[in-house]
Write an enzyme that holds these catalytic residues in place. Sequence first.
Site, PDB file in Angstrom:
ATOM      1  N   HIS A   1       0.856  -1.194   0.000  1.00 31.00           N
ATOM      2  CA  HIS A   1       0.000   0.000   0.000  1.00 31.00           C
ATOM      3  C   HIS A   1       0.889   1.241   0.000  1.00 31.00           C
ATOM      4  O   HIS A   1       1.917   1.267   0.687  1.00 31.00           O
ATOM      5  CB  HIS A   1      -0.900  -0.023   1.235  1.00 31.00           C
ATOM      6  CG  HIS A   1      -1.913   1.074   1.264  1.00 31.00           C
ATOM      7  ND1 HIS A   1      -1.589   2.371   1.633  1.00 31.00           N
ATOM      8  CD2 HIS A   1      -3.238   1.084   0.973  1.00 31.00           C
ATOM      9  CE1 HIS A   1      -2.675   3.120   1.572  1.00 31.00           C
ATOM     10  NE2 HIS A   1      -3.687   2.360   1.155  1.00 31.00           N
TER      11      HIS A   1
ATOM     12  N   ASP B   1       0.876   4.160   1.397  1.00 26.24           N
ATOM     13  CA  ASP B   1       1.231   4.723   2.704  1.00 26.24           C
ATOM     14  C   ASP B   1       2.191   3.808   3.454  1.00 26.24           C
ATOM     15  O   ASP B   1       3.078   4.272   4.179  1.00 26.24           O
ATOM     16  CB  ASP B   1      -0.030   4.945   3.547  1.00 26.24           C
ATOM     17  CG  ASP B   1      -0.934   6.016   2.977  1.00 26.24           C
ATOM     18  OD1 ASP B   1      -0.405   6.956   2.332  1.00 26.24           O
ATOM     19  OD2 ASP B   1      -2.155   5.930   3.152  1.00 26.24           O
ATOM     20  N   LYS B   2       2.026   2.500   3.291  1.00 29.24           N
ATOM     21  CA  LYS B   2       2.926   1.560   3.966  1.00 29.24           C
ATOM     22  C   LYS B   2       4.300   1.521   3.310  1.00 29.24           C
ATOM     23  O   LYS B   2       5.304   1.275   3.980  1.00 29.24           O
ATOM     24  CB  LYS B   2       2.298   0.169   3.987  1.00 29.24           C
ATOM     25  CG  LYS B   2       1.281   0.010   5.081  1.00 29.24           C
ATOM     26  CD  LYS B   2       1.970  -0.050   6.428  1.00 29.24           C
ATOM     27  CE  LYS B   2       1.224   0.747   7.460  1.00 29.24           C
ATOM     28  NZ  LYS B   2       2.038   1.116   8.596  1.00 29.24           N
TER      29      LYS B   2
ATOM     30  N   GLU C   1      10.140  11.834   7.118  1.00 30.19           N
ATOM     31  CA  GLU C   1       8.856  11.681   6.433  1.00 30.19           C
ATOM     32  C   GLU C   1       9.109  11.299   4.980  1.00 30.19           C
ATOM     33  O   GLU C   1      10.076  11.756   4.363  1.00 30.19           O
ATOM     34  CB  GLU C   1       8.050  12.981   6.479  1.00 30.19           C
ATOM     35  CG  GLU C   1       7.947  13.615   7.858  1.00 30.19           C
ATOM     36  CD  GLU C   1       7.177  12.769   8.854  1.00 30.19           C
ATOM     37  OE1 GLU C   1       6.421  11.874   8.411  1.00 30.19           O
ATOM     38  OE2 GLU C   1       7.323  13.001  10.056  1.00 30.19           O
TER      39      GLU C   1
ATOM     40  N   GLU D   1      14.218  16.052   9.878  1.00 25.98           N
ATOM     41  CA  GLU D   1      15.396  16.552  10.579  1.00 25.98           C
ATOM     42  C   GLU D   1      16.100  15.425  11.301  1.00 25.98           C
ATOM     43  O   GLU D   1      15.457  14.522  11.854  1.00 25.98           O
ATOM     44  CB  GLU D   1      15.014  17.656  11.550  1.00 25.98           C
ATOM     45  CG  GLU D   1      13.915  17.295  12.531  1.00 25.98           C
ATOM     46  CD  GLU D   1      13.587  18.462  13.437  1.00 25.98           C
ATOM     47  OE1 GLU D   1      13.660  19.606  12.972  1.00 25.98           O
ATOM     48  OE2 GLU D   1      13.290  18.215  14.612  1.00 25.98           O
TER      49      GLU D   1
ATOM     50  N   LYS E   1      -5.628  -4.568   0.357  1.00 28.09           N
ATOM     51  CA  LYS E   1      -6.318  -4.120   1.565  1.00 28.09           C
ATOM     52  C   LYS E   1      -7.277  -5.209   2.021  1.00 28.09           C
ATOM     53  O   LYS E   1      -7.800  -5.974   1.211  1.00 28.09           O
ATOM     54  CB  LYS E   1      -7.100  -2.825   1.296  1.00 28.09           C
ATOM     55  CG  LYS E   1      -6.259  -1.657   0.820  1.00 28.09           C
ATOM     56  CD  LYS E   1      -7.093  -0.438   0.503  1.00 28.09           C
ATOM     57  CE  LYS E   1      -7.582   0.247   1.756  1.00 28.09           C
ATOM     58  NZ  LYS E   1      -8.231   1.549   1.463  1.00 28.09           N
TER      59      LYS E   1
ATOM     60  N   PHE F   1      -8.195  -4.112 -10.634  1.00 24.55           N
ATOM     61  CA  PHE F   1      -7.259  -3.458  -9.723  1.00 24.55           C
ATOM     62  C   PHE F   1      -5.836  -3.771 -10.221  1.00 24.55           C
ATOM     63  O   PHE F   1      -5.068  -4.438  -9.549  1.00 24.55           O
ATOM     64  CB  PHE F   1      -7.474  -3.958  -8.299  1.00 24.55           C
ATOM     65  CG  PHE F   1      -6.697  -3.221  -7.223  1.00 24.55           C
ATOM     66  CD1 PHE F   1      -5.872  -2.143  -7.515  1.00 24.55           C
ATOM     67  CD2 PHE F   1      -6.793  -3.621  -5.899  1.00 24.55           C
ATOM     68  CE1 PHE F   1      -5.168  -1.481  -6.523  1.00 24.55           C
ATOM     69  CE2 PHE F   1      -6.091  -2.972  -4.899  1.00 24.55           C
ATOM     70  CZ  PHE F   1      -5.275  -1.906  -5.214  1.00 24.55           C
TER      71      PHE F   1
ATOM     72  N   ASP G   1      -1.961   5.821  -6.250  1.00 25.97           N
ATOM     73  CA  ASP G   1      -2.358   6.775  -5.214  1.00 25.97           C
ATOM     74  C   ASP G   1      -1.102   7.168  -4.442  1.00 25.97           C
ATOM     75  O   ASP G   1      -0.306   6.308  -4.067  1.00 25.97           O
ATOM     76  CB  ASP G   1      -3.372   6.119  -4.269  1.00 25.97           C
ATOM     77  CG  ASP G   1      -4.043   7.116  -3.330  1.00 25.97           C
ATOM     78  OD1 ASP G   1      -3.843   8.329  -3.516  1.00 25.97           O
ATOM     79  OD2 ASP G   1      -4.749   6.670  -2.413  1.00 25.97           O
ATOM     80  N   ALA G   2      -0.914   8.437  -4.201  1.00 29.58           N
ATOM     81  CA  ALA G   2       0.269   8.888  -3.466  1.00 29.58           C
ATOM     82  C   ALA G   2       0.259   8.345  -2.045  1.00 29.58           C
ATOM     83  O   ALA G   2      -0.797   8.159  -1.433  1.00 29.58           O
ATOM     84  CB  ALA G   2       0.329  10.417  -3.447  1.00 29.58           C
TER      85      ALA G   2
ATOM     86  N   ARG H   1      -0.021   7.813   7.755  1.00 25.42           N
ATOM     87  CA  ARG H   1      -1.451   7.937   7.453  1.00 25.42           C
ATOM     88  C   ARG H   1      -2.249   6.689   7.806  1.00 25.42           C
ATOM     89  O   ARG H   1      -3.457   6.643   7.557  1.00 25.42           O
ATOM     90  CB  ARG H   1      -1.666   8.262   5.972  1.00 25.42           C
ATOM     91  CG  ARG H   1      -1.440   9.707   5.649  1.00 25.42           C
ATOM     92  CD  ARG H   1      -2.213  10.156   4.432  1.00 25.42           C
ATOM     93  NE  ARG H   1      -1.850   9.452   3.222  1.00 25.42           N
ATOM     94  CZ  ARG H   1      -2.138   9.902   1.995  1.00 25.42           C
ATOM     95  NH1 ARG H   1      -2.780  11.047   1.848  1.00 25.42           N
ATOM     96  NH2 ARG H   1      -1.781   9.207   0.938  1.00 25.42           N
ATOM     97  N   LYS H   2      -1.615   5.678   8.368  1.00 23.08           N
ATOM     98  CA  LYS H   2      -2.328   4.446   8.704  1.00 23.08           C
ATOM     99  C   LYS H   2      -2.135   4.112  10.185  1.00 23.08           C
ATOM    100  O   LYS H   2      -1.836   2.979  10.555  1.00 23.08           O
ATOM    101  CB  LYS H   2      -1.842   3.299   7.817  1.00 23.08           C
ATOM    102  CG  LYS H   2      -2.324   3.414   6.380  1.00 23.08           C
ATOM    103  CD  LYS H   2      -3.830   3.216   6.302  1.00 23.08           C
ATOM    104  CE  LYS H   2      -4.367   3.392   4.887  1.00 23.08           C
ATOM    105  NZ  LYS H   2      -4.435   4.806   4.488  1.00 23.08           N
TER     106      LYS H   2
ATOM    107  N   LYS I   1      10.399   7.838  13.241  1.00 19.97           N
ATOM    108  CA  LYS I   1      10.801   8.537  14.459  1.00 19.97           C
ATOM    109  C   LYS I   1      11.728   7.669  15.295  1.00 19.97           C
ATOM    110  O   LYS I   1      11.454   6.485  15.508  1.00 19.97           O
ATOM    111  CB  LYS I   1       9.572   8.917  15.284  1.00 19.97           C
ATOM    112  CG  LYS I   1       8.635   9.875  14.555  1.00 19.97           C
ATOM    113  CD  LYS I   1       7.373  10.128  15.353  1.00 19.97           C
ATOM    114  CE  LYS I   1       6.429  11.069  14.583  1.00 19.97           C
ATOM    115  NZ  LYS I   1       5.164  11.282  15.299  1.00 19.97           N
TER     116      LYS I   1
ATOM    117  N   LYS J   1      11.318  10.044  20.601  1.00 21.78           N
ATOM    118  CA  LYS J   1       9.982  10.583  20.360  1.00 21.78           C
ATOM    119  C   LYS J   1       8.969   9.709  21.096  1.00 21.78           C
ATOM    120  O   LYS J   1       8.770   8.536  20.756  1.00 21.78           O
ATOM    121  CB  LYS J   1       9.655  10.604  18.872  1.00 21.78           C
ATOM    122  CG  LYS J   1      10.214  11.786  18.105  1.00 21.78           C
ATOM    123  CD  LYS J   1      11.699  11.741  17.922  1.00 21.78           C
ATOM    124  CE  LYS J   1      12.179  12.829  16.966  1.00 21.78           C
ATOM    125  NZ  LYS J   1      13.661  12.827  16.861  1.00 21.78           N
TER     126      LYS J   1
ATOM    127  N   ASP K   1       5.886   9.725  21.010  1.00 21.81           N
ATOM    128  CA  ASP K   1       4.826   9.215  20.138  1.00 21.81           C
ATOM    129  C   ASP K   1       5.018   7.732  19.901  1.00 21.81           C
ATOM    130  O   ASP K   1       4.051   6.960  19.850  1.00 21.81           O
ATOM    131  CB  ASP K   1       4.872   9.922  18.772  1.00 21.81           C
ATOM    132  CG  ASP K   1       4.253  11.294  18.802  1.00 21.81           C
ATOM    133  OD1 ASP K   1       3.628  11.631  19.810  1.00 21.81           O
ATOM    134  OD2 ASP K   1       4.402  12.030  17.816  1.00 21.81           O
TER     135      ASP K   1
END
Length: 405
Positions: A16, A18-19, A44, A57, A177, A245, A253-254, A259-260, A280, A284, A286
């Site tokens: 995918h 995003d992955k 990123e 950074e 998916k 597909f 798709d970008a 995003r997941k 990260k 961090k 997060d």
Amino acid sequence: MRADYLFTSESVSEGHPDKVSDQISDAIVDLFLSKDPQARVACETLTTTQKVVIAGEIRGEGIMDTEGNWAPGVEQEIEDTVRGVVRDIGYEQDGFHWKTLDFQNNLHPQSAHIAQGVDAGESKDEGAGDQGIMFGFACDETPDLMPATLYYSHKILERMAADRHSGKAPFLEPDTKSQVTLRFRDGKPAAATAIVVSTQHAPGYDEGAKEAELHNYVKGVIADVIPRELLTNETVYHINPTGSFEIGGPDGDAGLTGRKIIVDTYGGAAPHGGGAFSGKDPTKVDRSAAYVTRYLAKNVVAAGLARRCTIQIAYAIGVSQPLSLYVDTHGTGTVADEKLEAAIAKVAADRLGGLTPRGIREGLSLNKPIYRKTAAYGHFGRTASGDDFPWEKTDLVDALKAAAA
């Protein structure tokens, strides 16, 4: 909680878009941590048709100096790492090919103002890399103490990816998916009511005998992954419901890092603080605090102290001690939640050195290149092995039982 209800979770494959971005970002984290275990990384990634762009950074010995000058050979290592991730996933398509895609590197030195808040000094411990709230969760729905809907969604895609890589299912392409809907009765999985799988495929597998071959293959995977007692004559299957597909991945798709986050965590069965993990370094919170709260919640359930457990922790940037610790066992606990909070704080102090960023990193040995493996098929519910997924261990069970007694 309601006793009887329907609940749904989704997963997305390593292919995918995003992955793809998440895996590239985490591969960069691993590369830098292998050079300097104290490296600071916030990477990123953007993926689109025949293009990968990384930005963010960084700071670290043997990587980049404070003026933005790369150490010899590092820029080429970064590009080789990025192309290697795309190659390993399996993208050799006209619209996205590991060898011919355009790559842009926009990493730059970490802000001095962020560094001064995070770094330890003579008068203070290492501070949190940002403010935020993090959640950990565990439940007794699966052997890995994960929500069943997400667990099976991941397992379907893991199996399909393994078959694609081995050549067993050569008609599959990387972008896939899944989505699983289960009916719960008395709070436990009772039946699969709907299963969705949309998979990128080779040309021609959208009609006739080849389409039937693809559909039968997917149904076979589902039957192998989901327990037989959950599949019934009333289970509805949606396999490639849009039809064709063929165009998928970053060409279709970008993709962007982070995003997941619900796929990464608990499939919507538990809260999420909002911060992404991939790209990260473990200063961090997060990332590191989300890992430690999963670790603690999983051990609570493994210890039989609750059937479901949610833990929240909060931090302020530059401050080492957490601002709050909250536990909710959703009415399933064998001891009061406030007593469990005290037990968790004690065990964390004794076994991890506390819930400070340094305590978490050192207690779980997070300053190692272990993150690319986390970036597909979930950060949780994985098998702890060697240095990998240490937050999935259940080695606090006895200590928690004793502290909560």
